[in-house]
Design an enzyme around this catalytic site. Structure first.
Site, mmCIF file in Angstrom:
data_model
loop_
_atom_site.group_PDB
_atom_site.id
_atom_site.type_symbol
_atom_site.label_atom_id
_atom_site.label_comp_id
_atom_site.label_asym_id
_atom_site.label_seq_id
_atom_site.Cartn_x
_atom_site.Cartn_y
_atom_site.Cartn_z
ATOM 1 N N ARG A 1 2.680 16.140 -3.753
ATOM 2 C CA ARG A 1 1.980 14.976 -1.901
ATOM 3 C C ARG A 1 2.261 16.597 -0.960
ATOM 4 O O ARG A 1 1.132 15.612 -0.888
ATOM 5 C CB ARG A 1 3.591 13.950 -1.458
ATOM 6 N N SER B 1 5.294 10.665 5.114
ATOM 7 C CA SER B 1 5.246 10.550 3.330
ATOM 8 C C SER B 1 4.551 11.349 2.407
ATOM 9 O O SER B 1 4.346 11.923 1.190
ATOM 10 C CB SER B 1 5.928 9.411 3.274
ATOM 11 N N GLU C 1 -0.979 -3.135 1.736
ATOM 12 C CA GLU C 1 -1.740 -2.277 0.797
ATOM 13 C C GLU C 1 -3.357 -2.967 0.037
ATOM 14 O O GLU C 1 -4.031 -2.167 -0.031
ATOM 15 C CB GLU C 1 -1.085 -1.750 -0.337
ATOM 16 N N GLN D 1 10.721 1.466 -4.850
ATOM 17 C CA GLN D 1 9.994 2.345 -5.016
ATOM 18 C C GLN D 1 9.499 3.324 -5.226
ATOM 19 O O GLN D 1 9.540 4.200 -5.733
ATOM 20 C CB GLN D 1 10.618 3.673 -3.236
#
Lengths: 273, 321
Positions: free
Chosen positions: B16, B43, B64, B127
């Site tokens: 990421r 994040s 989203e 998650q």
């Protein structure tokens, strides 16, 4: 195409579009006449009078955009775009047939002059706002128009998008709710009422107008006001009649998604002369 | 000498983090690159891009489905949107929009899922994305990429920027070892041969690539020669590399940080069955995991080099005599 602001001419065009809708759906033996007929004046006013567009140059970057979020009303969009010169009038009767450019719901793969493929309800407002964001980024003054069903705005994504539109001050976007009070299973008030509709949009930060969606002068005036509104997007709550123009279809939930028989086509066309 | 010594597997950054750096880099070169976020930019590491290009960054809030369709609208008006959130949120909540507004009309949108798999650790299963490759793989026309390290992630982001069409890039939260040299050649759509081998082929993507290298080293110590293929591109699948591996090594193991039922493994099985049937063993996640350390959870749920070694022996034993 010859644009016009003349209400009599626009009324004549609206009648022609309604005839196409009846003939197309009759020939297809399936489709959604009620919600196509209720949106006619909105689309005719946009395409003939309000929008900056050129059928000879459909990908003109500075054009205004139109999204039919209630994609099941495809016949009204096809009839309008065909009469504007975007696509052939003589193929309208291939609606819903295999290989036709006039698919059951708008499909850019078959009809690239469309702005978006729609049909899964609740998504067109986000698309319109994304386009509006891009146009502002590019410094273009183009506007984006999108038409929704009243049942469609039961979808949660509409309200995610409504928050986004006002927060980001997308005053180049105009939502029009075709408030015909009927959805597939019956009257909206009996399924999941969306009233008080204008209050909802206002509370989400949208400049909101309520009009008679069949009164061409009111429709035009609403678009003029929307274009003059700075700092917020506009929602036009257009009170309409499902099946408008065909007496036996008007305000009857049956005609949400049923095609007229050949005899009913003939009857309807007699009312649209 | 150990076969795997060419891979030191030095500590590297999370993929990421690599995504965040690469996005800012491509954005400097291409003014059409824009970003959409759902309140997770710190994040997902889209924050680097957002800070450098604030007018090209579209904060969508925790919504989203809207974010994906806003991105589609931006793409329809000529932009190259990178839409990013935790993989589980953007793929599960945004799937319908990816289908109808991106894949179906072939819209030029890139979706980057971060915090994929179970190695996110402490936050737990709500998650953890263990089905994102199945979802992305169910979007016709999409290219689906799961890079193993920073260099591979950068290659994926750069390729996605230049490629017209839907792309899903899967990245992780935890730091991963370095696999590739900075100048390594990574061709999207082609598996990378990391180690040659003749007895079995280990196929992996993402963080399991390093585990396969470790497994190959362990197998080498036992006299078993294992080929290692980095299948960074899940779709389109490099069927030629699989056919060759199946023919030349006669057995395969697929290892992935994803539901074993619907990830790379089933695609490998389909390709091997079609071209060169051979025994295959599958390492993956069977169900929802639990909270724990990023190192501990994968161990408990069977995603280690030791599990790969055992599976390799099993696959080899199943070869027809």
């Amino acid at each position: 195409m010859q644009k016009t602001s003349n209400p009599q001419e626009l009324a004549e065009i609206s009648k022609l579009v309604r005839r196409h809708i009846i003939e197309m759906i009759g020939e297809a033996k399936s489709g959604h006449p009620g919600g196509s007929l209720s949106a006619v004046e909105i689309l005719v006013t946009l395409y003939w009078d309000v929008m900056r567009h050129d059928p000879a140059n459909p990908k003109w970057p500075a054009r205004d955009r139109f999204i039919l979020s209630k994609g099941h009303a495809a016949p009204v969009l096809y009839a309008v775009m065909a009469e504007c010169g975007y696509c052939p009038v003589d193929e309208l009767k291939t609606l819903r047939k295999m290989g036709s450019i006039y698919q059951g719901h708008p499909d850019v793969r078959f009809l690239p002059v469309l702005e978006a493929s729609t049909g899964s309800l609740g998504q067109g407002l986000s698309l319109a706002l994304g386009m509006g964001s891009a146009l502002k980024l590019d410094g273009l003054d183009s506007r984006v128009y999108a038409v929704f069903g009243d049942g469609e705005i039961q979808e949660g994504q509409i309200w995610e998008a409504a928050m986004y539109g006002s927060y980001h001050k997308l005053d180049n976007v105009c939502a029009i709710v075709d408030y015909n009070k009927i959805q597939l299973d019956g009257f909206v008030k009996d399924i999941l009422d969306v009233a008080p509709l204008a209050d909802k949009w206002r509370s989400f930060g949208w400049h909101t107008l309520e009009i008679d969606g069949h009164d061409l002068l009111q429709v035009k005036a609403a678009f003029v006001e929307a274009a003059a509104t700075n700092g917020k997007p506009t929602c036009i709550v257009a009170n309409t009649i499902k099946g408008k123009g065909v007496s036996f279809m008007e305000n009857n939930p049956k005609w949400h998604g049923v095609a007229p028989s050949p005899a009913e086509v003939e009857l309807a066309l007699k009312e649209l002369v | 000498m150990s076969v795997a010594t060419k891979y030191e597997l030095k500590p590297g950054v999370a993929t990421r983090e690599a995504f965040g750096r690469a996005l800012a880099e491509v954005a400097r070169e291409n003014p059409n690159v824009v970003g959409c976020d759902a309140d997770l930019s710190k994040s997902t590491m889209m924050t680097y891009f957002a800070k450098e290009f604030p007018t090209r960054f579209f904060e969508c809030g925790i919504a989203e489905a809207n974010m994906v369709a806003i991105g589609a609208g931006l793409a329809m008006a000529g932009k190259i949107p990178f839409v990013s959130s935790f993989s589980c949120f953007v793929m599960n909540k945004g799937f319908e929009q990816l289908r109808t507004d991106v894949a179906y009309p072939n819209v030029n949108l890139k979706v980057v899922g971060t915090h994929s798999g179970i190695s996110i650790g402490e936050d737990g299963p709500s998650q953890m994305s263990i089905e994102d490759l199945a979802l992305a793989g169910a979007l016709p026309g999409f290219t689906v990429i799961s890079p193993a390290d920073e260099v591979a992630t950068r290659a994926a982001v750069r390729w996605a920027t230049d490629h017209f069409g839907g792309v899903f890039i899967r990245t992780g939260r935890a730091k991963v070892p370095v696999i590739y040299a900075a100048d390594a050649k990574i061709e999207i759509g082609k598996a990378n041969l990391l180690l040659p081998g003749t007895d079995v082929t280990l196929v992996a993507h993402g963080m399991m690539v390093a585990e396969c290298i470790r497994a190959a080293e362990a197998l080498d110590g036992e006299g078993i020669s294992a080929r290692v293929l980095d299948f960074h591109t899940i779709k389109p699948l490099d069927e030629a590399a699989l056919a060759q591996a199946a023919r030349e090594t006669g057995a395969l193991v697929v290892a992935e940080e994803h539901l074993v039922d619907c990830g790379l493994g089933v695609r490998v099985a389909q390709a091997v069955a079609r071209h060169a049937p051979a025994p295959i063993e599958f390492i993956g996640v069977e169900t929802y995991a639990e909270s724990g350390t990023p190192e501990g959870v994968p161990i408990k749920y069977g995603l280690t080099s030791a599990h790969i070694v055992a599976a390799a022996k099993k696959a080899i034993a199943r070869k027809s005599k």
